[in-house]
Design an enzyme around this catalytic site. Sequence first.
Site, PDB file in Angstrom:
ATOM      1  N   GLU A  13       0.765  -1.169  -0.127  1.00  0.00           N
ATOM      2  CA  GLU A  13       0.162   0.052  -0.086  1.00  0.00           C
ATOM      3  C   GLU A  13       0.813   1.156  -0.037  1.00  0.00           C
ATOM      4  OE1 GLU A  13      -3.707  -0.309   2.553  1.00  0.00           O
ATOM      5  OE2 GLU A  13      -2.520  -2.133   3.316  1.00  0.00           O
ATOM      6  N   SER A 142      -6.546  -2.130   1.521  1.00  0.00           N
ATOM      7  CA  SER A 142      -6.937  -1.385   0.339  1.00  0.00           C
ATOM      8  C   SER A 142      -7.497  -2.239  -0.834  1.00  0.00           C
ATOM      9  CB  SER A 142      -5.671  -0.548  -0.388  1.00  0.00           C
ATOM     10  OG  SER A 142      -5.210   0.547   0.466  1.00  0.00           O
ATOM     11  N   TYR A 209     -10.069   4.664  -4.924  1.00  0.00           N
ATOM     12  CA  TYR A 209      -8.915   5.743  -5.201  1.00  0.00           C
ATOM     13  C   TYR A 209      -9.047   6.438  -6.492  1.00  0.00           C
ATOM     14  CZ  TYR A 209      -7.068   3.320  -0.913  1.00  0.00           C
ATOM     15  OH  TYR A 209      -7.043   2.975   0.463  1.00  0.00           O
ATOM     16  N   ARG A 247     -11.608   3.839  11.619  1.00  0.00           N
ATOM     17  CA  ARG A 247     -12.862   3.476  10.572  1.00  0.00           C
ATOM     18  C   ARG A 247     -13.245   2.096  10.536  1.00  0.00           C
ATOM     19  NH1 ARG A 247     -10.808   3.460   5.341  1.00  0.00           N
ATOM     20  NH2 ARG A 247     -11.335   1.355   4.942  1.00  0.00           N
ATOM     21  N   ASP A 249     -15.748  -0.757   8.776  1.00  0.00           N
ATOM     22  CA  ASP A 249     -16.398  -1.080   7.592  1.00  0.00           C
ATOM     23  C   ASP A 249     -17.699  -2.357   7.856  1.00  0.00           C
ATOM     24  OD1 ASP A 249     -14.862   0.526   6.177  1.00  0.00           O
ATOM     25  OD2 ASP A 249     -13.405  -0.794   5.661  1.00  0.00           O
ATOM     26  N   GLU A 261     -14.370  -5.189   8.865  1.00  0.00           N
ATOM     27  CA  GLU A 261     -12.917  -4.893   9.463  1.00  0.00           C
ATOM     28  C   GLU A 261     -12.863  -3.462  10.059  1.00  0.00           C
ATOM     29  OE1 GLU A 261     -10.003  -3.960   5.977  1.00  0.00           O
ATOM     30  OE2 GLU A 261     -11.067  -5.699   5.523  1.00  0.00           O
ATOM     31  N   ASN A 263     -10.045  -0.439  10.935  1.00  0.00           N
ATOM     32  CA  ASN A 263      -8.947   0.374  10.332  1.00  0.00           C
ATOM     33  C   ASN A 263      -8.318   1.309  11.207  1.00  0.00           C
ATOM     34  OD1 ASN A 263      -9.073  -0.614   7.211  1.00  0.00           O
ATOM     35  ND2 ASN A 263     -11.021  -0.111   7.661  1.00  0.00           N
ATOM     36  N   GLY A 267      -7.180   5.813   5.457  1.00  0.00           N
ATOM     37  CA  GLY A 267      -6.701   6.442   4.399  1.00  0.00           C
ATOM     38  C   GLY A 267      -7.162   7.972   4.610  1.00  0.00           C
TER      39      GLY A 267
END
Length: 298
Positions: A13, A142, A209, A247, A249, A261, A263, A267
Amino acid sequence: MQVGVIMGGVSSERDISMLSGKYIIDNLDRKKYEVLPIPINTQYELIDRVKCVQFAFIALHGEFGEDGTVQAMLKSMDVPFSGSNVMSSALCMDKDATKKMLVGLKVPTPKWIMVKKGKEFKIEDIEKIPYPLVVKPNNGGSSIGVNIVSNREGLIEALKTAFEFDEEIIIEEFIGGEEVTCCILDGKLLPVLSIKPKKDAWFDYKSKYEDKGAEEIVVKLDKEVEDEIKKMTKVCWENLKLKVYARIDVIIKDKKPYVLEINTLPGMTQNSLFPKSAKAAGISFPKLLDEIIKLSLR
């Protein structure tokens, strides 16, 4: 205050990390901070380059970023850093360990099995979870190395791909539903975003992205679902001992949310979800960076 923005790194990443780092650098308030970009290519570069900074803003992703390693190094050097601590970072990076914690906490998460490179496993055991299946690196992010498969041939090929990125692979039941992301700042849930890829069937690397790769809007949930998500995210925040920001999800099917998951270093590119959620709460990106620094120092 001198703020060093650590970006690049050694993981798959790296490119996203560089984008996160640049966006952070461009938006840190120069009236408050002396900003020092710290792009790194190896772990050893970090030791010499952060000695002079008063605060390290971690813009790394993946291995040696989200897995607790860089946090441990910074802690040993007595350099304050952004985000969660060593233990929480390492735990949330390991999807298998996270999901085991979620099961223990009675937080719904898709069924899964983990396989390891070099350790014998049977395809038949994996197929006890019905197709379609999600195949992904256990310690990745990602959506790199991730595939959704609907048959054995696809499963074998997806395993080969995923093993190029990690030695541990998660095979998870695919739950079709509405994907949302829950951004948390200082334990408080920001506006929940609904994620709808525009070109691809699911929220893959390109959707995440590329400009206009997905439609990400604040979603109005049924009160029952909203209450359950608030409860689930609070349980995750408190029991996985998350700090500053994170974050989570989630996928919603038949009004039942499942945690996919967590984070600990979301990002921070211009297309990333956390800045968009913060903006929906009336928090500009420079203000968000201020808050992350302030909360981390606290």
